[in-house]
Design a protein around this motif. Structure first.
Motif, short mmCIF file in Angstrom:
data_model
loop_
_atom_site.label_atom_id
_atom_site.label_comp_id
_atom_site.label_asym_id
_atom_site.label_seq_id
_atom_site.Cartn_x
_atom_site.Cartn_y
_atom_site.Cartn_z
N CYS A 3 0.85 -1.19 0.00
CA CYS A 3 0.00 0.00 0.00
C CYS A 3 0.89 1.25 0.00
O CYS A 3 1.79 1.36 0.82
CB CYS A 3 -0.88 -0.03 1.24
SG CYS A 3 -1.78 1.49 1.51
N CYS A 6 0.21 3.17 3.67
CA CYS A 6 0.70 2.66 4.96
C CYS A 6 1.76 1.58 4.81
O CYS A 6 2.32 1.12 5.78
CB CYS A 6 -0.47 2.14 5.78
SG CYS A 6 -1.15 0.63 5.11
N CYS A 19 -6.72 -2.59 1.51
CA CYS A 19 -5.75 -2.51 2.59
C CYS A 19 -6.49 -2.13 3.87
O CYS A 19 -7.52 -1.46 3.82
CB CYS A 19 -4.70 -1.46 2.25
SG CYS A 19 -3.51 -1.19 3.57
ZN LIG Z 1 -2.76 0.87 3.53
#
Ligand SMILES: [Zn+2]
Length: 288
Positions: A3, A6, A19
């Protein structure tokens, strides 16, 4: 694939790639199947090329668009809607010359258009700097990009919109501001390895309607950048190279960043995700 927000691994679900942080890419978008390859391109670059085969749910009309990641969602960007000013000449490569168009817009942002074989168009916000400074910073970013992407040294043709800056770079006038003077000198230093030319080519017509989206992180403009943020209690410390264009863009993007006496930047730990999103966007996802 991770991702970009994050940095966790993405999970494939029956109808989406998603995610934990809330980022989601649906596998069907307006009648088009989003293949893992398309999703990967989107996650790595923040955008895809122009894709065919979408269908308007209302009219049923087919359309083409690029997909872009905005916050945690996928959005469309239509051909011609990219932040390129309408009337700018598109750079082309002729006889080993690489054409660069740098055009300052609202308060410190420039649209950078680098011709083939680099092929990059980006709107870059350098914060609250005058147009002449923004164009100087834009030229720096462009030369670093050309230097990063090409091993040979092409001839660079800089096509500028700001008259004052055009005069500075051509040594027709000396900037009064020490900051701009120093930036112009650094740019000359960067250009030293290249054969280059610069010309003042003001746009003929008024700018695009609407303001450029200067709050977006500019994708892929610093692909060579590597940083090693250090966590310290409630803060993160970031050491950036001493390049005025990178520092200005960083501060314009991450407004909570404070510069310390030693030249490093300090950010609150709560902005860690934003920091990584910035890094991943400006490097084009190479640090995932
Ligand atoms: Zn994420």
């Amino acid at each position: 694939v991770h991702c970009p927000i994050c940095r966790k691994s993405l999970v494939e679900r029956p109808k989406s790639y998603s995610c934990d942080c809330g980022l989601i890419i649906w596998k069907q978008i307006c009648g088009k199947t989003i293949t893992p390859e398309i999703a990967e391109q989107l996650l790595k670059n923040g955008r895809t090329g122009t894709l065919d085969g979408f269908k308007s749910p209302k009219s049923g009309k087919a359309f083409s668009a690029s997909l872009v990641l905005r916050d945690k969602k996928v959005a469309f960007e239509f051909p011609g809607q990219e932040s390129t000013p309408e009337n700018s000449e598109q750079p082309k490569v002729k006889n080993g010359v690489i054409y660069v168009r740098v055009e300052s817009g609202n308060s410190g942002s420039v649209t950078l258009n680098i011709g083939s074989p680099v092929n990059l168009t980006a709107t870059i916000n350098y914060g609250l700097v005058p147009s002449r400074m923004a164009e100087c910073l834009g030229c720096m970013t462009a030369v670093r990009l050309i230097n990063h992407h090409l091993t040979n040294k092409p001839r660079i043709s800089l096509n500028l919109n700001n008259l004052e800056f055009s005069r500075y770079i051509l040594c027709e006038r000396t900037p009064r501001s020490r900051e701009i003077k120093s930036a112009v000198e650094q740019l000359w230093e960067l250009l030293k390895d290249f054969t280059w030319e610069a010309q003042h080519q003001p746009q003929k017509k008024s700018r695009l309607k609407g303001s450029p989206q200067t709050d977006k992180f500019p994708p892929g403009v610093f692909p060579w950048l590597k940083i090693n943020p250090i966590k310290d209690g409630e803060n993160i410390w970031v050491d950036l190279p001493n390049y005025p264009d990178v520092k200005a863009q960083f501060q314009a993007s991450l407004r909570t960043a404070q510069s310390a006496e030693d030249g490093r930047y300090m950010l609150p730990l709560t902005t860690e995700k934003a920091l990584w999103a910035w890094v991943n966007t400006v490097t084009g996802g190479h640090q995932l």
